[in-house]
Design an enzyme around this catalytic site. Structure first.
Site: not given
Ligand code: GLN
Length: 250
Positions: A99, A204
């Site tokens: 992510c 995730h």
């Molecule tokens: N901050 C990033 C986004 O919102 C990644 C989010 C995350 O790692 N879940 O795209």
């Protein structure tokens, strides 16, 4: 490497800042599956300001992060770790980025009028669009190779929650194709990135407890094992995988 003498050396980048959705579960999964087989496991971390040893790990891990945490890490990544990460990838180390970590593997992450730099390890860019966050259970299909079983089609199931939309450069391969969920940008049906042993994904879950087969693939690939990993009793892991697939509607 021979299984009885092998130790999986893992280095987690920014373990405090890039660590949401129980990313720690991914590291625990690697540790347990090594130890249950009598393999060694060593975990190191590289935080803000720390230099990264390009030969110090078999697998480099970058977890997810909020935009503000990514902002803290992006400059540091470029200044203190970028070169070493390139060198590690060039010698075949596994890099797994989830992510927010996946977004930082590319050239840039543009959000709210500013642009964060990335490690430039793969040709991809991420943009924070105005639309809704891409949230939900997700399943992707990927063709994955193993030196023992050839190429097989497998499913990864997990959960995604990202505002950023990632676009792969021309000719860059995704990790897999979206079966259910949004994937890199909700539009092109692609999920993650795969460039040799460099892997990025929005999944995730945490990813590895829901996909034990993938944890084993990472271990075997990172250690370049000469024979297949010993099988484990995966009754619970198989249930977790089946449940994650079901949650995604598969
Ligand atoms: N901050 C990033 C986004 O919102 C990644 C989010 C995350 O790692 N879940 O795209």
């Amino acid at each position: 490497m021979h299984e009885s003498t092998a130790t999986l050396r893992v280095c987690a980048l920014y373990p405090d800042l890039m660590n949401i959705y129980a990313d720690r579960g991914n590291l625990l999964m690697l540790e347990r599956r090594c130890r249950w087989r009598g393999l060694g496991f060593a975990l190191d971390g590289a935080g803000l300001g720390d230099a990264l040893d390009p030969g110090g790990a078999d697998l480099y891990y970058v977890g997810g992060g909020q935009d503000r945490d990514q902002e803290l890490c992006a400059g540091d990544l470029v200044e203190h770790k970028r070169e070493a990460l390139h060198a590690a990838a060039a010698r075949g180390a596994v890099v797994l980025a989830v992510c927010g970590g996946f977004q930082l593997l590319g050239h840039s992450y543009a959000l709210g009028g500013r642009t964060l730099p990335g490690a430039g390890l793969v040709d991809l860019r991420t943009v924070r669009a105005d639309g809704p966050r891409l949230i939900g259970n997700v399943a992707i299909e990927l063709a994955i190779e193993s030196r023992f079983d050839g190429v097989a089609n497998r499913v990864l199931a997990g959960f995604e929650n990202h505002g950023g939309r990632t676009h792969l450069g021309p000719g860059v391969k995704p990790l897999g194709r979206v079966l259910r969920g949004h994937g890199n940008n909700g539009a092109d049906g692609l999920e993650g990135v795969r460039a040799g042993n460099v892997i990025g994904t929005y999944l995730h879950g945490p990813l590895l407890p829901k996909n034990a087969w993938f944890a084993d693939w990472l271990i075997a690939t990172a250690l370049r094992l000469e024979r297949p990993l010993a099988p484990l009793d995966d009754a619970l892991e198989d249930l977790a995988h089946a449940d994650a697939r079901k949650a995604a509607g598969l």
